[in-house]
Design an enzyme around this catalytic site. Structure first.
Site, short mmCIF file in Angstrom:
data_model
loop_
_atom_site.label_atom_id
_atom_site.label_comp_id
_atom_site.label_asym_id
_atom_site.label_seq_id
_atom_site.Cartn_x
_atom_site.Cartn_y
_atom_site.Cartn_z
CB SER A 42 -5.48 0.00 3.67
OG SER A 42 -4.45 0.47 4.53
CD GLU A 57 -1.78 3.71 -2.20
OE1 GLU A 57 -2.39 3.98 -1.15
OE2 GLU A 57 -2.13 2.81 -2.98
CG HIS A 104 -3.66 4.68 1.86
ND1 HIS A 104 -3.26 3.55 1.21
CD2 HIS A 104 -4.20 4.27 3.05
CE1 HIS A 104 -3.53 2.49 1.97
NE2 HIS A 104 -4.11 2.90 3.08
#
Length: 522
Positions: free
Chosen positions: A204, A326, A432
């Site tokens: 991320s 995600e 995610h």
């Protein structure tokens, strides 16, 4: 025996120091002093080693400075404080520039590959110690280092006064990461790591940080390989943003704290308590983030896309990838949790207006909502493709086009990872950050509930082998794992990581509508 002699033995031979101090924790001598960590049959852990001076007082909003030496033995058995953040999962302090070192047992720690972890959290949240890398250490016989870095306004606020003061502004969090990497080059040998074989990896905002370090001239030579997980790299809200835009954000924030005199704004901000400098948690699931890297002309000179296309970056071996769904985590948090409703067709239209106004009709056709009142999956797919999947593909293709560049692409596609059933309105799927449960024992201090089933454990072993083999050699392939082909200038295979059978596939770009996203301007 004197501490000085004991520390000298630790620097020369960690095994000897361990044997001399058995039962009291592991002693290791580094440049700034001696640290005492924890040890058990599985390995050694050293928490809270300072890699920079406390960024407090006059050092707030300045590049990191070297840490001071300490007398005697520094306790490295307790997790360090987190940097100030909106939803802390532990104690916080502005004095937060610490790192953690995890190694196999001392007797097995000799010239091991080193993985340096950069945590995610939209540049406003997270900590290094929240991720327990015991599986990576054990499976790969590797040394893992994690770090804290400044977050939110303390790490990414840009103002003209700060630029005049230190020649850079808006990227103190990235400079912290670079300081940690310099510490690794200088000190990791004392822990059994090979300072000439360092892989930086992150997820991320941490994966995006990896991309920023790849294109930052100031990071050149600080690492040898890179892994970017769900970092986007190009065309994401994580930046880097233009300097004037960042100045506007910084001025508005300073005004909100009553620091509105341009002549004294820097001094005014340094006089405010640290808990006033945290990012907006609710905003981290949107498309307009305030605190991100900045094109300041020194740390970051240009966006990632043109830098990679032109070869102006560190051409180290690279793994880059994304997860199949995600965007579902962002829909779940941004709508189901915060707004207590489903995403609607109007929300999807607004996302299209913000991200792809010139291709609105094509985007609506590619991402049709189930109904006017239910655009959960459509908005999630739009987010997945536009912010993660296609940017990662474009980055990989751009890098693979450069001569001598070795690139490997993946998609994590396990259909029911841990915690994927938490949202009653929508299955989260391979959301995610869900791949982290296959690499770490804990993720932001959360264990993989309810645990990995046997097929997922097999996938975890494959991923641990890929990641640590890559750290050793720059190639994830070993005997015993499915072959993972590298990208070339003419082919773009993607390794599908799934408990249902890991293998390469060639429909990634079509699956994620990347032709539509490729037509948009950078």
């Amino acid at each position: 025996m004197s501490l000085l002699l004991l520390g000298t033995l630790a620097a020369m031979n960690p095994v000897a120091a361990s044997a001399l101090d058995r039962g009291k924790g592991e002693l290791v001598r580094i440049a700034d002093g001696t640290v005492r960590g924890k040890a058990d049959a599985a390995g050694r852990t050293f928490f809270g080693i300072p890699y920079a001076a406390p960024p407090t007082g006059a050092r707030r909003f300045r590049p990191p400075q070297p840490p001071g030496a300490w007398p005697g033995v520094r306790d490295a058995t307790r997790e360090p404080p987190l940097c100030p953040q909106p939803v802390p999962l532990g104690r916080t302090s502005e004095d937060c520039l610490y790192l953690n070192v995890y190694t196999p047992p001392a007797a097995e720690s000799r010239h091991l590959p080193v993985l340096v972890w950069i945590h995610g959290g939209a540049y406003i949240l997270g900590s290094g110690a929240g991720y327990d890398p015991a599986p990576l250490v054990a499976a790969g016989r590797a040394v893992v280092v994690s770090m804290n870095y400044r977050l939110g306004p303390l790490g990414f606020m840009a103002l003209p006064g700060l630029a005049r003061e230190s020649g850079t502004t808006g990227n103190h969090g990235l400079l912290d990461q670079q300081a940690a990497l310099r510490w690794v080059r200088a000190n990791i040998g004392a822990f059994g790591g090979d300072p000439r074989n360092v892989t930086v990896f992150g997820e991320s905002a941490g994966g995006h940080s990896v991309c920023m370090q790849l294109i930052s001239p100031a990071a050149r030579g600080l690492f040898d390989k890179a892994i970017s997980q769900s970092g986007g790299c190009v065309g994401t809200p994580l930046g880097p943003v233009a300097r004037e835009k960042a100045y506007g954000t910084g001025r508005r924030f300073a005004d909100s704290l009553g620091c509105n005199d341009r002549r004294t704004v820097v001094a005014c901000l340094r006089g405010k308590p640290a808990d006033r400098f945290v990012g907006d948690f609710a905003g981290m699931f949107g498309r307009n983030l305030d605190w991100t890297p900045v094109i300041d002309g020194r740390v970051i000179r240009e966006p990632a896309a043109p830098a990679i296309r032109a070869g102006r970056y560190q051409k180290v071996p690279l793994i880059i990838g994304s997860n199949g769904n995600e965007g579902r985590l962002f829909t779940a948090f941004g709508y189901h949790l915060q707004k207590l409703r489903r995403a609607q067709a109007g929300d999807l239209d607004e996302a299209i207006r913000l991200s792809a106004p010139g291709a609105a009709d094509a985007m609506r056709a590619a991402y049709p909502p189930a109904s006017a009142d239910n655009a959960d999956l459509a908005l999630s797919d739009f987010t997945t493709d536009g912010l993660f999947a296609c940017p990662a593909l474009f980055t990989a293709q751009g890098a693979a086009a450069n001569a001598g560049q070795r690139v490997y692409r993946y998609e994590f596609a396990d259909p029911r990872p841990p915690l994927s059933g938490l949202d009653p309105l929508m299955p989260l799927g391979d959301y995610h950050a869900s791949e982290l449960f296959y690499l770490f024992r804990t993720v932001q201090n959360l264990p993989p509930l309810p645990g990995l089933n046997p097929d997922q454990q097999r996938l975890s072993r494959q991923m641990l082998s890929y990641w640590t083999a890559f750290a050793r050699t720059g190639d994830p392939n070993t005997s015993g794992t499915p072959v993972w082909p590298a990208l070339t200038s003419g082919t773009s295979p993607t390794q599908r990581l799934t408990s249902q059978g890991t293998e390469p596939f060639g429909t990634f770009a079509r699956d994620h509508h990347c032709d539509l996203w490729a037509a948009l301007p950078d």
